[in-house]
Structure formats: structure tokens, C-alpha cells
Design a protein around this motif. Structure first.
Motif, PDB file in Angstrom:
ATOM      1  N   ARG B 336       0.922  -1.195  -0.001  1.00 41.10           N
ATOM      2  CA  ARG B 336      -0.036  -0.017  -0.135  1.00 41.10           C
ATOM      3  C   ARG B 336       0.694   1.183   0.012  1.00 41.10           C
ATOM      4  N   ARG B 337       0.492   2.340  -0.724  1.00 42.76           N
ATOM      5  CA  ARG B 337       1.288   3.437  -0.815  1.00 42.76           C
ATOM      6  C   ARG B 337       0.425   4.794  -0.272  1.00 42.76           C
ATOM      7  N   PHE B 389       9.209   9.007  -1.701  1.00 43.69           N
ATOM      8  CA  PHE B 389       7.991   8.799  -2.105  1.00 43.69           C
ATOM      9  C   PHE B 389       7.710   7.627  -2.678  1.00 43.69           C
ATOM     10  N   HIS B 390       8.449   7.401  -3.744  1.00 48.71           N
ATOM     11  CA  HIS B 390       8.420   6.196  -4.624  1.00 48.71           C
ATOM     12  C   HIS B 390       8.700   4.749  -3.749  1.00 48.71           C
ATOM     13  N   ALA B 391       9.629   5.119  -2.834  1.00 45.10           N
ATOM     14  CA  ALA B 391       9.886   3.762  -2.013  1.00 45.10           C
ATOM     15  C   ALA B 391       8.946   3.574  -1.123  1.00 45.10           C
ATOM     16  N   ALA B 392       8.234   4.539  -0.443  1.00 44.69           N
ATOM     17  CA  ALA B 392       7.106   4.377   0.683  1.00 44.69           C
ATOM     18  C   ALA B 392       6.469   3.264   0.544  1.00 44.69           C
ATOM     19  N   GLY B 393       6.010   2.265   1.454  1.00 45.29           N
ATOM     20  CA  GLY B 393       4.988   1.348   1.441  1.00 45.29           C
ATOM     21  C   GLY B 393       4.826   0.548   2.496  1.00 45.29           C
ATOM     22  N   TRP B 394       3.842  -0.316   2.453  1.00 47.62           N
ATOM     23  CA  TRP B 394       3.615  -1.196   3.674  1.00 47.62           C
ATOM     24  C   TRP B 394       2.609  -2.107   3.325  1.00 47.62           C
ATOM     25  N   SER B 395       2.578  -3.228   4.217  1.00 46.81           N
ATOM     26  CA  SER B 395       1.639  -4.383   3.879  1.00 46.81           C
ATOM     27  C   SER B 395       1.344  -5.158   5.358  1.00 46.81           C
ATOM     28  N   ARG B 440       4.178   4.559  12.216  1.00 45.94           N
ATOM     29  CA  ARG B 440       5.317   4.166  12.953  1.00 45.94           C
ATOM     30  C   ARG B 440       5.442   2.694  13.274  1.00 45.94           C
ATOM     31  N   PHE B 441       6.431   2.121  13.323  1.00 46.78           N
ATOM     32  CA  PHE B 441       6.491   0.810  13.723  1.00 46.78           C
ATOM     33  C   PHE B 441       7.985   0.813  14.515  1.00 46.78           C
ATOM     34  N   ALA B 442       7.909  -0.179  15.414  1.00 45.30           N
ATOM     35  CA  ALA B 442       9.180  -0.494  15.972  1.00 45.30           C
ATOM     36  C   ALA B 442       9.202  -2.283  16.504  1.00 45.30           C
ATOM     37  N   ILE B 443       9.970  -2.877  16.116  1.00 44.19           N
ATOM     38  CA  ILE B 443      10.218  -4.336  16.218  1.00 44.19           C
ATOM     39  C   ILE B 443      11.297  -4.773  17.162  1.00 44.19           C
ATOM     40  N   ALA B 444      11.385  -5.664  17.654  1.00 47.79           N
ATOM     41  CA  ALA B 444      11.841  -6.104  18.916  1.00 47.79           C
ATOM     42  C   ALA B 444      13.646  -6.291  18.688  1.00 47.79           C
ATOM     43  N   SER B 445      14.093  -5.986  17.621  1.00 47.82           N
ATOM     44  CA  SER B 445      15.305  -5.835  17.258  1.00 47.82           C
ATOM     45  C   SER B 445      15.920  -4.380  17.286  1.00 47.82           C
ATOM     46  N   ARG B 446      14.872  -3.551  17.903  1.00 46.92           N
ATOM     47  CA  ARG B 446      15.122  -2.080  18.052  1.00 46.92           C
ATOM     48  C   ARG B 446      14.943  -1.208  16.787  1.00 46.92           C
ATOM     49  N   ARG B 447      14.742  -2.135  15.529  1.00 50.14           N
ATOM     50  CA  ARG B 447      14.500  -1.200  14.346  1.00 50.14           C
ATOM     51  C   ARG B 447      13.375  -0.583  14.441  1.00 50.14           C
ATOM     52  N   ARG B 448      13.602   0.666  13.741  1.00 44.76           N
ATOM     53  CA  ARG B 448      12.312   1.548  13.549  1.00 44.76           C
ATOM     54  C   ARG B 448      11.986   1.594  12.079  1.00 44.76           C
ATOM     55  N   ALA B 449      10.725   1.629  11.694  1.00 42.22           N
ATOM     56  CA  ALA B 449      10.483   1.793  10.433  1.00 42.22           C
ATOM     57  C   ALA B 449       9.223   2.691  10.275  1.00 42.22           C
ATOM     58  N   GLU B 450       9.246   3.729   9.267  1.00 44.55           N
ATOM     59  CA  GLU B 450       8.297   4.775   9.296  1.00 44.55           C
ATOM     60  C   GLU B 450       7.632   4.978   7.927  1.00 44.55           C
ATOM     61  N   VAL B 451       6.649   4.979   7.666  1.00 45.10           N
ATOM     62  CA  VAL B 451       5.811   5.332   6.433  1.00 45.10           C
ATOM     63  C   VAL B 451       5.308   7.031   6.447  1.00 45.10           C
TER      64      VAL B 451
END
Lengths: 159, 469
Positions: B336-337, B389-395, B440-451
């Protein structure tokens, strides 16, 4: 689809934040005084600069003491549900945060010196990804929240 | 194996080398600078003398450390006792032992022994015991002693199971493309001559007392620096990833790699919170990507330790993941974009500051070149924003969260839905007016990911889809 959190922080939080704001305003005033002394030695200074500084200080104080604490308190919402903890806060940018109960590793309550004066405490719960806080709850409420989260986290599934 | 044992005598050399390596840089510095920068011969003699003394001291300290290091397995735990004056004991209960890894550096290879790392659940120093040199027989005895209480960890790695090896051409390509700025090198060398006149006012202030250094010379010098850095990155990649092999054995992943030091690590699949695909700047145009593991509890290790596969074509990722790590195989799903109207924000927000700087520079009369430089920066920031912008996405699908974005390189994170510790949205008043919000997401490895800047109507379902079942 996703219900909004309903609980608020303790009303005394506003007073604590006002006190903090007053401290920051005092710091701002000191900085302004130092700046004007330095500026006094700069011959080519534009005329509007000192005026700007001396307006910024009272405006800053009014904002920090009068406006921000009330807005912050109004915007802060939290809720502990069986499956997750829901938090919503922010004056300018509103942040909504959800933490699944199954991922909570441990819960603490902390109370700094200023908070102790107001009988407030912060509940902080930790997941592998980091710490999330609910600040400025009444001490008993913070303790109850901590116990509830600890209990739900233990039975909420594997971490 | 209850009585405490010493390490293999090769441990003297291992410990001594460790001490020597630690003291090497300061000792060299002292050796070179102590006599003032006099003749080369004298300096070389001094360095030689220091090296000799250093080696003797290291040998003695290595022996002392070796003589005072004892390990034992018994009473349900592995123990390491060490220290001369300050006695230290580290204990790992066998039921918390997750893996027993062997590796061989040049010293270990010389003596036919291996370094053994025992790792427990959790992170930090207390979760690991390192035994510098053990013979094969001792390692087998160690594994046998641990087998009762920690059967999964005690099992020695056995050949078999799907595996992937990094071929030499790929290794070389990985080295060539490893420095993100590698492609800048030829550009800078050519530009050095061409922009001589244009750049003169900009770099004029760098030269001392009269324009002695032409802009071309400065660009050439910069190109040399960049070239050296690229060479270091190239060699570093070769040394780190030569012979890189990944194997799936039951519920663990075994990764072996390295030219000088052969590193081997075993990672329980349950510990893997996610996989990160990184399309480096020089790699994306070639259709290549790098696979990294996101693990909880390994956060203090270097990036190399977490590399699943250093370089492979994107088209082969699906096959590799299906063989080695099907649990985190990226689902075949359209991401999803953010909506088209968000593009404006991606372009304008990063460009705002440099654009403002350009205006201020013009107003303050700082000269057209500075304003032009700031304007160029604003344009570059906007271009970067368009790429983002072109890279951003999630599912969210099949209990897997996929998030894609770009910082410099484009990244794609595939994480278990159950490993998403923190999720949420951020919305400022301007976004609220445009019905946008940032995920915003943060997973257990402390990696943050944002769209950033997704449609508000898409944000709520994204959060709800990750709610516990």
C-alpha cells in the motif's frame, strides 16, 4: 474501528508542568540578559534585535507557563486494555501509540523530586524495542496501573 | 567434566595476541613520536625495539592470563573463572544456553584448535562465554556434557539441509559496490577539471593567502580521499564475506564466512524478528540487494554478524528465503502506498530549509554563488524526497508486516506481526487538514520503520491488522 483511549493524567500534572515552564522561562530570561550584554558590544547590530529578544522572553513565559501545560494535559489520553496499552498525546503533532500486552517485558513506576512534591509518578513499561511512558499519574493510580499491566503481561501470552 | 580445566596451550598465543593488539596503536604512536621526527632509520629501529619488547611482554601476559583461566561444565551450568588479581566468575545455566559456536582465527588454525562461544538468551556481556582455544576433543566433551540439559545447543553442526554460498564473482561485485559513494569517484575526477572556473569563488576561501590551490587540485585531493575510502570498503568486504555460506539446519541458521578469521554463528530461527533487504545506491540499479537479519538480543554485534546474504539479485530473494527462512519469506503482495497528494510533502518538507537559506542569503547580500549552492541543495533534497515517496509502502498479510522506505539506500523490512512491539501514528495539524498521518513501527530488534504521510483512512486498518488475535 480502533476505540480512542479515555483515561486522563492527574490534574496536578498541569501545576507540575507550569512549574517546569516557569523554570524554563527563568532560564530564557537569563539567556536574554546575556545576549543583550553581548549584543551591546556589537556595533553594527540591527535595531530590532534587542527589541525582539525582550519581547520573546515574556511571550515565551506566557506560552510555557500558561498555555502549554493546559494543552498538554487536555491532549494526554491513555488506557490499559487486556490485549494492549493505548496512548495518545501531543500538543502540535499528535502521537498515537499501541503496545501489545504480550510484548511487555517489565513495568516500573518512577517519581522524580518534583513529582514527589506533587505526589505524582510515571509508569514506564519496557518492550524489546524500548521504553514507553505514561507520565504524571497520581501515585496510587500509577501503582494500580503498574500492577494491572504486570498481571496482564504475564498472562497475555508469550513474549 | 566437572573439574575445572584450562584452555588448550594455544590459548597463551591467543591471549597474548589480544593484549598485543590492544597496545599496538598507542605503542606505535609512542615509538614514532618519542624521539621527535628524526631520521627514518632511527624511527624504524625504535619501532623494531618496541615491537620486540611488546612481543615479550605480550607473551608473558598471555601466559599469565592462560594460567589463570579455568572452565567447567557441571551442576547444570557452564562456568568460566578468570582473572589474576580480580577473580571473575561467569556462569551460564545450561537451560539458558542457546548455542555453542566454533570459529577459527589464524592462530587457532595454526594450532589446529577452535575458539568456542557459548551464548545464552539475552544480550550484553553476561550472556556469553568465550573460550579462546579448545581442541576438537575438548569441544566434543563440552558438547556431550551440555547435551543433557541443553540438547538443542549441544548438537554439533552437521552438514545437510538447504544452503547458499556466495560465489566469487558476487563477492567481487559486493566489494566494488560496498562503498555507497563509490560511484562518485569517477565523477569527481572528471569534474575536478571541468568546474575549475565555476567553483573558484566557492573554494577560494579555502586557499591560504592568495589562490595558490586551484579548485581542480582541491577536487583531485578529495577524489584521492574518496578513492582510498572506497579501497578500504572493497578490501573490508572481501575479507569479511569471502566464502559466505548460509545453511538451514532444523530450527537454526548457520552462517559461516571470512577470509582471515573464519566466523561461524548459529542463530535460532525463533530469535529472528525480521529480515531487512537493503538496496544500496550502487546496487539498486544493478537489480541487487543485501539481506540482513533483525534479531533481538544480538543488538550489540556489528552489522557483519547480522548479514544473512551479502549480495544477490532481487529476483532470487524469493527462492532463497523459501529455502532458508520460509517463516519470513516476503509475501507476494502489492504494497500500500501513500496517496498522490502526499508527494508534495515529500518534496517540500526537506527542501524547505535549504530554500529558506537561499532566500536569506540573497536578502543578506551574501553573493549569488551561496544562494545558488543553497538552491542546488534544496533541489537535491526535493529529488531525494521524490525517491523516498516512490519507495514508501507497507502491507500486513499472513502475520507478516512489510514496510519499505528509503533513507539513502532503499530498504524493505519483513517482520513477524508478533514481533512488532510498538506501532502508532503521528499527525501534525497540517497533516490533519490534508487527511494524512505518518505510520510508525518498532520491532523487537529495536529497528524502527516509518511510512510518512499515508492516507488517514489507511492508517487505522494498518494498526488494527497488527492487533493481537
Amino acid at each position: 474501528m480502533l476505540p480512542e483511549p479515555t483515561q486522563r493524567l492527574a490534574p496536578e500534572a498541569r501545576s507540575l508542568w507550569r512549574l517546569e515552564g516557569a523554570g524554563w522561562s527563568a532560564g530564557l530570561a537569563v539567556a536574554a540578559m546575556v545576549a543583550s550584554v553581548q549584543l551591546g558590544q556589537w556595533d553594527g547590530r540591527p535595531g530590532w534585535l534587542p527589541v525582539l529578544i525582550w519581547i520573546a522572553v515574556p511571550v515565551g513565559a506566557v506560552v510555557l507557563v500558561g498555555v502549554v501545560p493546559e494543552l498538554r494535559w487536555r491532549r494526554w489520553r491513555w488506557e490499559v486494555r487486556e490485549t494492549e496499552i493505548d496512548i495518545r498525546h501531543g500538543v502540535w503533532a499528535v502521537r498515537r501509540t499501541l503496545v501489545p500486552m504480550a510484548r511487555v517485558q517489565h513495568v516500573d513506576t518512577e517519581s522524580g523530586l518534583l513529582q514527589q512534591a506533587f505526589e505524582l509518578a510515571t509508569v514506564s513499561f519496557h518492550t524489546a524495542a524500548g521504553k514507553t511512558e505514561i507520565p504524571q499519574l497520581r501515585r496510587q493510580q500509577a501503582e494500580d496501573a503498574r500492577l494491572r499491566i504486570a498481571q496482564l503481561a504475564r498472562t497475555g501470552g508469550d513474549v | 567434566m566437572s573439574e575445572p580445566r584450562r584452555l588448550h596451550p594455544a590459548g597463551i598465543a591467543v591471549a597474548g595476541l589480544e593484549d598485543l593488539r590492544g597496545a599496538l596503536v598507542p605503542a606505535l604512536a609512542i615509538a614514532l613520536l618519542s624521539g621527535g621526527l628524526d631520521s627514518l632509520a632511527a624511527a624504524v629501529a625504535r619501532v623494531g625495539a618496541f615491537a620486540l619488547i611488546g612481543t615479550v611482554v605480550a607473551a608473558v601476559s598471555g601466559y599469565v592470563r592462560w594460567a589463570n583461566t579455568w572452565y567447567s561444565v557441571g551442576d547444570g551450568a557452564v562456568r568460566l573463572r578468570s582473572g589474576i588479581f580480580q577473580k571473575r566468575e561467569r556462569t551460564i545455566p545450561l537451560d539458558r544456553l542457546q548455542s555453542i559456536d566454533e570459529s577459527q582465527g589464524p592462530v587457532q588454525r595454526l594450532f589446529g584448535v577452535s575458539q568456542v562461544r557459548l551464548q545464552a538468551a539475552g544480550s550484553g556481556e553476561g550472556a556469553e562465554i568465550k573460550l579462546g582455544a579448545l581442541s576438537g576433543a575438548d569441544i566434543a566433551a563440552l558438547r556431550a556434557a551440555a547435551a543433557g540439559a541443553a540438547p538443542a545447543a549441544a548438537v554439533a553442526p552437521e552438514p545437510g539441509g538447504p544452503a547458499r554460498r556466495l560465489g566469487t564473482p558476487m563477492l567481487l561485485l559486493a566489494g566494488i559496490t560496498s562503498a555507497q559513494f563509490g560511484f562518485v569517484l569517477p565523477v569527481m575526477a572528471a569534474a575536478g577539471q571541468a568546474v575549475d572556473e565555476l567553483a573558484e569563488p566557492l573554494v577560494g576561501w579555502v586557499s591560504e593567502g592568495g589562490a595558490e590551490h586551484s579548485a581542480g587540485a582541491i577536487f583531485a585531493a578529495a577524489a584521492v580521499v574518496v578513492g582510498a575510502a572506497w579501497l578500504v570498503a572493497f578490501l573490508g568486504t572481501l575479507i569479511a564475506f569471502a566464502g559466505h555460506t548460509v545453511e538451514r539446519r532444523g530450527d537454526r541458521l548457520r552462517i559461516v564466512r571470512g577470509l582471515l578469521v573464519r566466523r561461524e554463528s548459529t542463530i535460532p530461527v525463533d530469535r529472528v524478528q525480521g529480515v531487512l533487504l537493503v538496496d544500496g545506491l550502487a546496487r539498486q540499479p544493478l537489480g541487487m540487494t543485501q539481506l540482513r537479519l533483525e534479531t533481538a538480543g544480538y543488538a550489540d554485534e556489528r552489522v557483519h554478524e547480522r548479514t544473512l546474504f551479502p549480495l544477490l539479485p532481487r529476483s532470487e530473494v524469493e527462492r532463497l528465503m523459501a529455502e532458508l527462512l520460509p517463516e519470513l519469506s516476503p509475501p507476494r503482495v502489492e504494497l500500500r502506498r501513500p496517496p498522490q497528494r502526499a508527494l508534495r510533502r515529500y518534496l517540500l518538507r526537506p527542501a524547505a530549509l535549504p530554500a529558506l537559506a537561499a532566500v536569506v542569503a540573497l536578502a543578506a547580500g551574501a553573493g549569488a554563488v551561496w544562494a545558488a549552492a543553497a538552491a542546488a541543495l534544496a533541489l537535491a533534497a526535493a529529488a531525494h524526497g521524490a525517491l523516498r515517496f516512490h519507495a514508501a509502502g507497507w502491507s500486513v498479510r499472513d502475520r507478516l508486516l512489510v514496510v519499505r522506505g528509503r533513507r539513502v539506500a532503499r530498504w524493505t523490512l519483513v517482520a513477524r506481526a508478533g514481533s512488532v512491539d510498538i506501532r502508532g501514528t503521528t499527525q501534525d495539524p497540517l497533516q490533519r487538514r490534508a487527511r494524512l498521518a505518518s505510520l510508525r513501527f518498532a520491532i523487537a530488534s529495536r529497528r524502527r520503520a516509518e511510512v510518512p504521510h499515508v492516507d488517514v483512512a489507511d492508517a487505522a486498518p494498518a494498526l488494527a491488522a497488527l492487533a493481537a488475535r
